[in-house]
Write an enzyme that holds these catalytic residues in place. Structure first.
Site, mmCIF file in Angstrom:
data_model
loop_
_atom_site.group_PDB
_atom_site.id
_atom_site.type_symbol
_atom_site.label_atom_id
_atom_site.label_comp_id
_atom_site.label_asym_id
_atom_site.label_seq_id
_atom_site.Cartn_x
_atom_site.Cartn_y
_atom_site.Cartn_z
ATOM 1 C CG ASP A 21 -2.053 0.970 1.122
ATOM 2 O OD1 ASP A 21 -2.327 1.455 0.003
ATOM 3 O OD2 ASP A 21 -2.672 1.266 2.156
ATOM 4 C CG ASN A 69 -7.422 -2.480 -6.079
ATOM 5 O OD1 ASN A 69 -6.458 -3.211 -5.840
ATOM 6 N ND2 ASN A 69 -7.760 -1.483 -5.282
HETATM 7 C C1 FPP Z 1 -1.807 0.167 -3.391
HETATM 8 O O1 FPP Z 1 -1.416 1.493 -3.508
HETATM 9 C C2 FPP Z 1 -1.291 -0.633 -4.486
HETATM 10 C C3 FPP Z 1 -2.048 -1.211 -5.452
HETATM 11 C C4 FPP Z 1 -3.509 -1.103 -5.525
HETATM 12 C C5 FPP Z 1 -1.469 -2.003 -6.538
HETATM 13 C C6 FPP Z 1 -0.147 -2.644 -6.293
HETATM 14 C C7 FPP Z 1 0.489 -2.814 -7.602
HETATM 15 C C8 FPP Z 1 1.800 -2.756 -7.894
HETATM 16 C C9 FPP Z 1 2.847 -2.646 -6.873
HETATM 17 C C10 FPP Z 1 2.267 -2.802 -9.298
HETATM 18 C C11 FPP Z 1 1.863 -3.970 -10.137
HETATM 19 C C12 FPP Z 1 2.069 -5.280 -9.468
HETATM 20 C C13 FPP Z 1 2.885 -6.266 -9.887
HETATM 21 C C14 FPP Z 1 2.900 -7.565 -9.157
HETATM 22 C C15 FPP Z 1 3.789 -6.123 -11.026
HETATM 23 P P1 FPP Z 1 -2.529 2.592 -3.546
HETATM 24 O O2 FPP Z 1 -2.719 3.014 -4.946
HETATM 25 O O3 FPP Z 1 -3.771 2.107 -2.846
HETATM 26 O O4 FPP Z 1 -1.851 3.726 -2.695
HETATM 27 P P2 FPP Z 1 -2.556 4.859 -1.846
HETATM 28 O O5 FPP Z 1 -3.228 4.170 -0.680
HETATM 29 O O6 FPP Z 1 -1.411 5.706 -1.427
HETATM 30 O O7 FPP Z 1 -3.520 5.561 -2.762
#
Ligand code: FPP
Length: 248
Positions: A21, A69
């Site tokens: 996250d 998501n």
């Molecule tokens: C949460 O950050 C993260 C995600 C919803 C996606 C995670 C994806 C990756 C790390 C990249 C693709 C994955 C792979 C395995 C190649 P957020 O967007 O919720 O952050 P925030 O809470 O700060 O908004």
């Protein structure tokens, strides 16, 4: 601690699960688009997979995309799917070299067709790898996983394969997406929130929880080693007393 030779191998968790996250906030802090945070997050995925393999973790589960998501803005979903596809295409060779098996948890049939094709190809080509299993949770939700498992068991009960009386924790576990894999020993959540967010609800019953303020794009080798070292200092009692665990 950067030096992995200091790690006590007996205290390395066999299964680590991670809620990655903070990508969006990481990007916003830098006045960059959210997708820049996800891109930097892919570099963290690479670093964490490499480190986990190096220190002898047998199962690593990453929460890459939740059932919720799908509700994000279309452009962000599209960008994440493109990153996922590129990652899988680029990493196949490294996974084979490092004997890493790729597996997927969740409703992968909901993924775009091109991503699904690459995902299934990498799963097929790495199916024989044994050193570490990398589970990507994609279109994954813990409650959804349980409902799917219960449906499968209900069908078997109806067919007469099981008597409802015989259903047990072990049988339920064998119908989850993680069937055949041990439960996580350590659950890490980056980005400062203290929630499970519908991740592996059944499987984390006895996991040690580790929360860090570090946002996912800043979580690399050193941060994983710190989490593992913290885990090694904790005593897991599984409901027993400290004396029982020490065999006194
Ligand atoms: C949460 O950050 C993260 C995600 C919803 C996606 C995670 C994806 C990756 C790390 C990249 C693709 C994955 C792979 C395995 C190649 P957020 O967007 O919720 O952050 P925030 O809470 O700060 O908004």
């Amino acid at each position: 601690m950067e030096d992995t030779s200091e790690l006590d191998i007996r205290l390395v968790p066999s299964h680590i699960a991670i809620i990655m996250d903070g990508n969006g906030r990481w990007a916003e802090e830098r006045r960059r688009p959210r997708l820049a945070g996800h891109k930097a997050g892919v570099d963290s995925v690479r670093a964490v997979v490499e480190t986990a393999r190096e220190i002898g973790v047998r199962h690593l589960t990453l929460y890459a995309f939740s059932t919720e998501n799908w509700q994000r803005p279309k452009a962000e979903v599209k960008g994440l799917m493109a990153l996922l596809r590129t990652y899988l295409e680029a990493e196949l060779r490294t996974m084979l070299t490092n004997d890493i098996r790729l597996f997927c948890l969740g409703q992968r049939e909901r993924l775009p067709r091109d991503v699904l094709a690459v995902l299934e190809q990498v799963m097929r080509e790495t199916a024989h790898c044994r050193a570490m299993t990398l589970n990507l949770a994609l279109s994954y939700g813990g409650r959804n996983e349980m409902i799917r498992a219960i449906r499968k068991m209900a069908v078997k009960c109806k067919d007469g394969q099981f008597d409802p009386e015989d259903l047990s924790e072990e049988i339920l576990a064998e119908h989850l997406d993680t069937a055949g894999q041990p439960d996580p020993d350590l659950l890490i959540r980056t980005g400062g929130e203290h929630r499970l967010s519908n991740f592996l609800l059944w499987q984390v019953s006895y996991a040690e929880l580790y929360f860090t303020e570090t946002k996912w794009p800043d979580f690399r080798k050193q941060q994983l080693l710190e989490a593992v070292a913290t885990y090694g200092r904790r005593q897991r009692r599984f409901g027993k007393t400290g004396a029982q665990v020490r065999g006194e």
